[in-house]
Write an enzyme that holds these catalytic residues in place. Structure first.
Site, short mmCIF file in Angstrom:
data_model
loop_
_atom_site.label_atom_id
_atom_site.label_comp_id
_atom_site.label_asym_id
_atom_site.label_seq_id
_atom_site.Cartn_x
_atom_site.Cartn_y
_atom_site.Cartn_z
N CYS A 47 -47.36 -27.72 -17.90
CA CYS A 47 -46.76 -26.63 -17.61
C CYS A 47 -47.29 -25.92 -16.03
O CYS A 47 -47.47 -26.57 -15.63
CB CYS A 47 -47.93 -25.94 -18.67
SG CYS A 47 -48.80 -26.63 -20.38
N ASN A 59 -53.34 -25.57 -17.08
CA ASN A 59 -51.99 -26.27 -17.12
C ASN A 59 -52.95 -28.21 -17.15
O ASN A 59 -53.55 -27.41 -15.76
CB ASN A 59 -51.81 -26.05 -15.88
CG ASN A 59 -50.30 -27.59 -14.66
OD1 ASN A 59 -50.02 -27.40 -13.78
ND2 ASN A 59 -50.55 -28.39 -16.49
N GLY A 60 -53.14 -28.56 -17.53
CA GLY A 60 -53.45 -29.74 -17.51
C GLY A 60 -53.98 -29.74 -18.55
O GLY A 60 -53.69 -29.71 -20.04
N TYR A 88 -41.49 -37.01 -10.21
CA TYR A 88 -41.27 -36.11 -11.12
C TYR A 88 -41.19 -34.83 -11.15
O TYR A 88 -40.66 -34.00 -10.99
CB TYR A 88 -41.10 -37.39 -12.27
CG TYR A 88 -40.21 -36.83 -13.29
CD1 TYR A 88 -38.95 -36.52 -13.90
CD2 TYR A 88 -41.08 -35.70 -14.33
CE1 TYR A 88 -38.03 -35.60 -14.61
CE2 TYR A 88 -40.07 -35.32 -15.46
CZ TYR A 88 -39.30 -35.30 -15.42
OH TYR A 88 -37.99 -34.55 -16.71
N GLY A 99 -42.14 -26.40 -18.72
CA GLY A 99 -42.12 -25.87 -19.50
C GLY A 99 -41.17 -25.63 -19.78
O GLY A 99 -40.70 -24.43 -19.50
P1 AMP Z 1 -36.61 -43.06 -20.87
O1 AMP Z 1 -35.55 -43.13 -21.42
O2 AMP Z 1 -38.04 -42.82 -22.06
O3 AMP Z 1 -37.11 -44.40 -20.12
O4 AMP Z 1 -36.72 -42.17 -19.93
C1 AMP Z 1 -36.84 -42.27 -18.18
C2 AMP Z 1 -36.38 -40.59 -17.89
O5 AMP Z 1 -37.38 -39.56 -18.12
C3 AMP Z 1 -36.70 -40.84 -15.79
O6 AMP Z 1 -35.63 -40.94 -15.85
C4 AMP Z 1 -37.56 -39.62 -16.18
O7 AMP Z 1 -36.45 -38.93 -15.80
C5 AMP Z 1 -37.66 -38.84 -17.22
N1 AMP Z 1 -39.51 -38.77 -17.34
C6 AMP Z 1 -40.28 -39.47 -16.71
N2 AMP Z 1 -41.64 -38.70 -17.13
C7 AMP Z 1 -41.33 -37.68 -17.84
C8 AMP Z 1 -42.25 -36.48 -18.54
N3 AMP Z 1 -43.09 -36.96 -18.48
N4 AMP Z 1 -41.56 -36.32 -19.35
C9 AMP Z 1 -39.96 -35.74 -19.61
N5 AMP Z 1 -39.32 -36.89 -18.70
C10 AMP Z 1 -39.66 -38.02 -18.04
#
Ligand code: AMP
Length: 458
Positions: free
Chosen positions: A2, A102-103, A242, A28
């Protein structure tokens, strides 16, 4: 995940909070809310959706007063429902209070049961609501003492802003999991999850709220307290990889520079002969630039992203699988045809996105596709505020790198090691790396047994 924002003592408090939240939208997109104070009472508006869709001129006008706090939400506990939108605002024996968090609290189930047995009635599923119940039950007299007493009972990750009629208060948990910074805007103090908010409104960055620090802001200025016991520091390393925006300074470092160093480290340890380095936009861009600079292989945009994809996309349920990643990304044949390509992304979660990207690149003519990930394999779920699926859905938790490479149909696959991640980020601080090494710094009484929310498709 968040984003939170607050401003104290400014004629345009709600308007500035709106702008602050706008800059935090990446933290978010499910819902947003603002609570303002006119000195006598608090005013609230919150709704599902994006900041710019919720806060129109006529809505902002109703948020009277010279102080405000706001929140953008991406749920980790509690469903994506209107009752779970923050800030949480309540009216209790001592007046009104609002909180934006946030957390993720790790003892929320236990605390909720105790409170319910004592007669508390909860109106949402959020762990954040527990905090206001604890504050309302406190026998202490000052705003800050009641809040500190409440926060001493919760454990886990929290960066929080509180507002009552006359004061604003910000807290970062003693481990420092989530970021929170202090800025100054036209003589008023502002608090924000990330400094990119300060840049948008034109505020000056003062410093971080320190782990375990409480900052009380009222008409007399800012006072700082450190009421909690000291614990080992554990800011979340995934914020660098990220979550945070590249133009933010978090934990004392610029995110863009850290990401470039991650890419450069990858190039040093896992070089490959190729014609170009391409990022998975946007999250992979700085690391791909770092890889390209370090390796000398030219940087190209081989994938173009549609920036208007969000929760508002009307998914034709049956055929969505067919569209897949094409909704968000398109491969550029002009760039890729007949070329050996290094594709850089920040992380692999389930592996579905990367697999689709590799297939898309090959279909657009790439002769070889080498996947480089600017983080270690994500093997463990996060219980401190980042939305990750359960352990058995994390591809790296159940498969070897070789098996993942086969699944992705890539020509090679390499991740950063935990040691090289730490080297690139900087060794001066210790970070929480639980998603990579499974070392959870705060134990949990209530390990979530239900799967967390699905990730946004990438
Ligand atoms: P996946 O298809 O599940 O392997 O999604 C990988 C992608 O999700 C990567 O390109 C990351 O940039 C992104 N990603 C990593 N962690 C998160 C997160 N917590 N929430 C949304 N996207 C994420």
């Amino acid at each position: 995940m968040c984003g939170i924002f607050g401003i104290f003592g400014h004629q345009e408090a709600a308007n500035i909070t709106y702008l602050g939240l706008y800059a935090l939208q990446h933290r978010g997109q499910e819902s947003a809310g603002i609570v303002s104070s006119d000195g006598k009472m608090l005013h609230l508006h919150k709704s599902m959706g994006a900041v710019a869709d919720i806060f129109k001129k006529d809505v902002i006008k109703t948020l009277k007063g010279t102080s405000a706090i706001g929140h953008v939400r991406y749920s980790t506990t509690g469903g994506s429902l209107l009752k779970n939108v923050q800030p949480v605002m309540v009216n209790y024996a001592k007046g009104m209070i609002a909180v934006a968090h946030n957390g993720n609290l790790v003892n929320s189930t236990e605390l909720r049961t105790v409170l319910e047995n004592k007669g508390s009635i909860f109106q949402s599923d959020m762990d954040t609501e527990i905090i206001v119940h604890l504050i309302a039950r406190s026998k202490l007299s000052s705003f800050q003492d009641r809040i500190v007493e409440a926060m001493e009972q919760v454990s886990g990750a929290y960066s929080v802003v509180f507002l009552n009629e006359a004061r604003m208060l910000g807290i970062r948990d003693p481990y420092g999991f989530r970021p929170l910074s202090i800025g100054k805007f036209q003589g008023s103090y502002v608090l924000a999850s990330e400094t990119c908010s300060f840049d948008l409104i034109g505020a000056e960055y003062v410093r971080e709220v320190e782990p375990g620090e409480v900052v009380l802001i009222d008409k007399n200025g800012l006072k700082s307290f450190k009421p909690f016991n000291e614990v080992p520091l554990a800011p979340c390393i995934f914020e660098f990889i990220y979550f945070s925006r590249p133009d933010s300074i978090i934990f004392g470092r610029n995110v863009y520079s850290v990401r470039k160093r991650l890419g450069a480290e990858l190039a040093k340890i896992y070089p490959v002969e190729a014609d170009m380095v391409i990022p998975v936009p946007d999250s992979g861009v700085p690391a791909a630039i770092g890889y390209s600079e370090e390796s000398g292989i030219p940087f190209e945009m081989g994938l173009i992203r549609n920036h208007y994809v969000g929760r508002t996309f009307i998914e034709p349920r049956q055929s969505i699988r067919h569209f897949g990643v094409k909704i968000k990304l398109n491969a550029l044949r002009e760039v890729l045809d007949g070329k050996k390509v290094v594709v850089v992304d920040d992380s692999i979660v389930r592996g579905t996105t990367s697999r689709k990207i590799v297939k898309m690149l090959k279909k657009a003519g790439a002769s070889e596709v080498h996947v480089r990930i600017s983080s270690p394999p994500t093997r463990f779920p996060c219980f401190y505020g980042i939305d990750t699926p359960t352990r058995n859905e994390l591809i790296a938790s159940t498969h070897s790198i070789e098996e993942i490479n086969k699944y992705l149909t890539s020509d090679s696959l390499a991740y950063l090691s935990v040691a090289s991640l730490v080297k690139a980020v900087g060794r001066e601080k210790s970070y929480c790396k639980a998603c990579f090494d499974g070392k959870y710094v705060v134990g949990f009484s209530d390990m979530p047994d239900e799967p967390q929310m699905a990730l946004f498709g990438n």
